[in-house]
Design a protein around this motif. Structure first.
Motif, mmCIF file in Angstrom:
data_model
loop_
_atom_site.group_PDB
_atom_site.id
_atom_site.type_symbol
_atom_site.label_atom_id
_atom_site.label_comp_id
_atom_site.label_asym_id
_atom_site.label_seq_id
_atom_site.Cartn_x
_atom_site.Cartn_y
_atom_site.Cartn_z
ATOM 1 N N TYR A 230 17.579 -34.315 19.914
ATOM 2 C CA TYR A 230 18.627 -35.590 20.561
ATOM 3 C C TYR A 230 19.686 -35.030 20.992
ATOM 4 O O TYR A 230 20.639 -34.769 20.078
ATOM 5 C CB TYR A 230 18.436 -36.594 19.711
ATOM 6 C CG TYR A 230 17.148 -37.473 19.459
ATOM 7 C CD1 TYR A 230 15.385 -36.596 19.393
ATOM 8 C CD2 TYR A 230 16.755 -38.686 20.381
ATOM 9 C CE1 TYR A 230 14.193 -36.645 19.363
ATOM 10 C CE2 TYR A 230 15.212 -39.088 20.296
ATOM 11 C CZ TYR A 230 14.564 -38.538 20.039
ATOM 12 O OH TYR A 230 12.661 -39.198 20.254
ATOM 13 N N GLU A 231 20.297 -35.349 21.942
ATOM 14 C CA GLU A 231 21.687 -34.931 22.683
ATOM 15 C C GLU A 231 23.191 -36.280 21.889
ATOM 16 O O GLU A 231 24.044 -35.440 21.709
ATOM 17 C CB GLU A 231 21.990 -35.254 24.141
ATOM 18 C CG GLU A 231 21.071 -34.035 25.094
ATOM 19 C CD GLU A 231 19.529 -34.838 25.995
ATOM 20 O OE1 GLU A 231 19.315 -34.977 26.143
ATOM 21 O OE2 GLU A 231 21.397 -34.589 27.372
ATOM 22 N N TYR A 232 22.416 -37.653 21.777
ATOM 23 C CA TYR A 232 23.697 -38.428 21.525
ATOM 24 C C TYR A 232 23.291 -39.650 20.417
ATOM 25 O O TYR A 232 21.645 -39.086 20.001
ATOM 26 C CB TYR A 232 23.574 -39.662 22.314
ATOM 27 C CG TYR A 232 24.656 -38.974 23.601
ATOM 28 C CD1 TYR A 232 23.802 -38.481 24.868
ATOM 29 C CD2 TYR A 232 25.683 -38.653 23.838
ATOM 30 C CE1 TYR A 232 24.054 -37.687 25.660
ATOM 31 C CE2 TYR A 232 26.061 -37.915 25.426
ATOM 32 C CZ TYR A 232 24.983 -37.972 26.408
ATOM 33 O OH TYR A 232 25.815 -36.848 27.003
ATOM 34 N N TRP A 233 24.264 -39.122 19.025
ATOM 35 C CA TRP A 233 23.739 -39.499 18.254
ATOM 36 C C TRP A 233 24.452 -41.045 17.728
ATOM 37 O O TRP A 233 26.252 -40.686 17.687
ATOM 38 C CB TRP A 233 24.049 -38.772 17.087
ATOM 39 C CG TRP A 233 22.680 -37.637 16.744
ATOM 40 C CD1 TRP A 233 23.121 -36.598 17.704
ATOM 41 C CD2 TRP A 233 21.809 -38.347 16.555
ATOM 42 N NE1 TRP A 233 21.383 -36.081 17.354
ATOM 43 C CE2 TRP A 233 20.447 -37.326 15.834
ATOM 44 C CE3 TRP A 233 20.792 -38.423 15.400
ATOM 45 C CZ2 TRP A 233 18.875 -36.800 16.163
ATOM 46 C CZ3 TRP A 233 19.785 -38.744 15.268
ATOM 47 C CH2 TRP A 233 18.916 -37.502 15.662
ATOM 48 N N GLY A 234 24.375 -42.577 17.268
ATOM 49 C CA GLY A 234 24.977 -43.368 16.542
ATOM 50 C C GLY A 234 26.009 -42.235 15.145
ATOM 51 O O GLY A 234 25.196 -41.811 14.960
ATOM 52 N N GLN A 235 26.440 -43.370 14.533
ATOM 53 C CA GLN A 235 27.097 -43.265 13.731
ATOM 54 C C GLN A 235 26.389 -43.449 12.486
ATOM 55 O O GLN A 235 26.473 -42.897 10.577
ATOM 56 C CB GLN A 235 28.439 -43.963 12.632
ATOM 57 C CG GLN A 235 28.243 -45.357 12.610
ATOM 58 C CD GLN A 235 27.918 -46.614 13.597
ATOM 59 O OE1 GLN A 235 27.415 -46.126 14.865
ATOM 60 N NE2 GLN A 235 27.400 -47.670 12.837
ATOM 61 N N GLY A 236 24.981 -44.021 11.982
ATOM 62 C CA GLY A 236 24.326 -44.886 11.411
ATOM 63 C C GLY A 236 25.050 -45.894 10.614
ATOM 64 O O GLY A 236 25.541 -46.370 9.853
ATOM 65 N N THR A 237 23.751 -46.295 9.607
ATOM 66 C CA THR A 237 23.797 -47.602 9.434
ATOM 67 C C THR A 237 22.728 -47.078 7.689
ATOM 68 O O THR A 237 22.009 -46.679 8.012
ATOM 69 C CB THR A 237 22.882 -49.153 10.092
ATOM 70 O OG1 THR A 237 23.304 -49.969 9.608
ATOM 71 C CG2 THR A 237 22.083 -48.758 10.307
ATOM 72 N N GLN A 238 23.309 -48.045 6.876
ATOM 73 C CA GLN A 238 22.480 -47.844 5.322
ATOM 74 C C GLN A 238 21.469 -48.527 5.398
ATOM 75 O O GLN A 238 21.820 -50.004 5.313
ATOM 76 C CB GLN A 238 23.067 -47.250 4.525
ATOM 77 C CG GLN A 238 22.594 -47.856 2.882
ATOM 78 C CD GLN A 238 22.117 -45.962 2.522
ATOM 79 O OE1 GLN A 238 23.407 -45.440 2.907
ATOM 80 N NE2 GLN A 238 21.444 -46.005 2.021
#
Length: 123
Positions: A110-118
């Motif tokens: 995977y080339e692109y990622w979000g910052q994440g959510t808890q």
């Protein structure tokens, strides 16, 4: 470039539901396979679900199948993960990701990622 922003995480009791959303910027959203991953403390990032440009879906076996539903809207440039019957072991940071590398489930593709959510599920 593609930018991803997740939302919808939070604290929920076991058996409850949450709906995660991922807003994707970029004109080529419809050409990417979109995935959801999660990472619990002290564990490796793991695959949860992915959806192709045409809507073909794959879920991680056993752990989430039947409880989670992934969907995408190629007009609104969003991908959603509906999570039902949540369990304490679902507690993790959830990430949205995009790939042009075919039917990938491994994070390294995977080339692109979000910052994440808890997401935290209490017992």
């Amino acid at each position: 470039q593609v930018q991803l922003v997740e939302s919808g995480g939070g604290l929920v009791q076991a058996g409850g539901s949450l709906r995660l959303s991922c807003a994707v910027s970029g004109r080529t959203f419809s050409s990417y396979v979109m995935g959801w991953f999660r990472q619990a403390p002290g564990k490796e990032r793991e695959f949860v679900a992915r959806i192709t440009t045409r809507g073909d879906i794959r879920y991680a076996t056993d752990s989430v199948k039947g409880r989670f539903t992934i969907s995408r809207d190629n007009v609104k440039n969003t991908v959603t993960l509906q999570m039902n019957s949540l369990k304490p072991e679902d507690t993790a940071v959830y990430y949205c990701a995009a790939t042009s590398s075919g039917l990938a489930t491994a994070p390294r593709f995977y080339e692109y990622w979000g910052q994440g959510t808890q997401v935290t599920v209490s017992s």
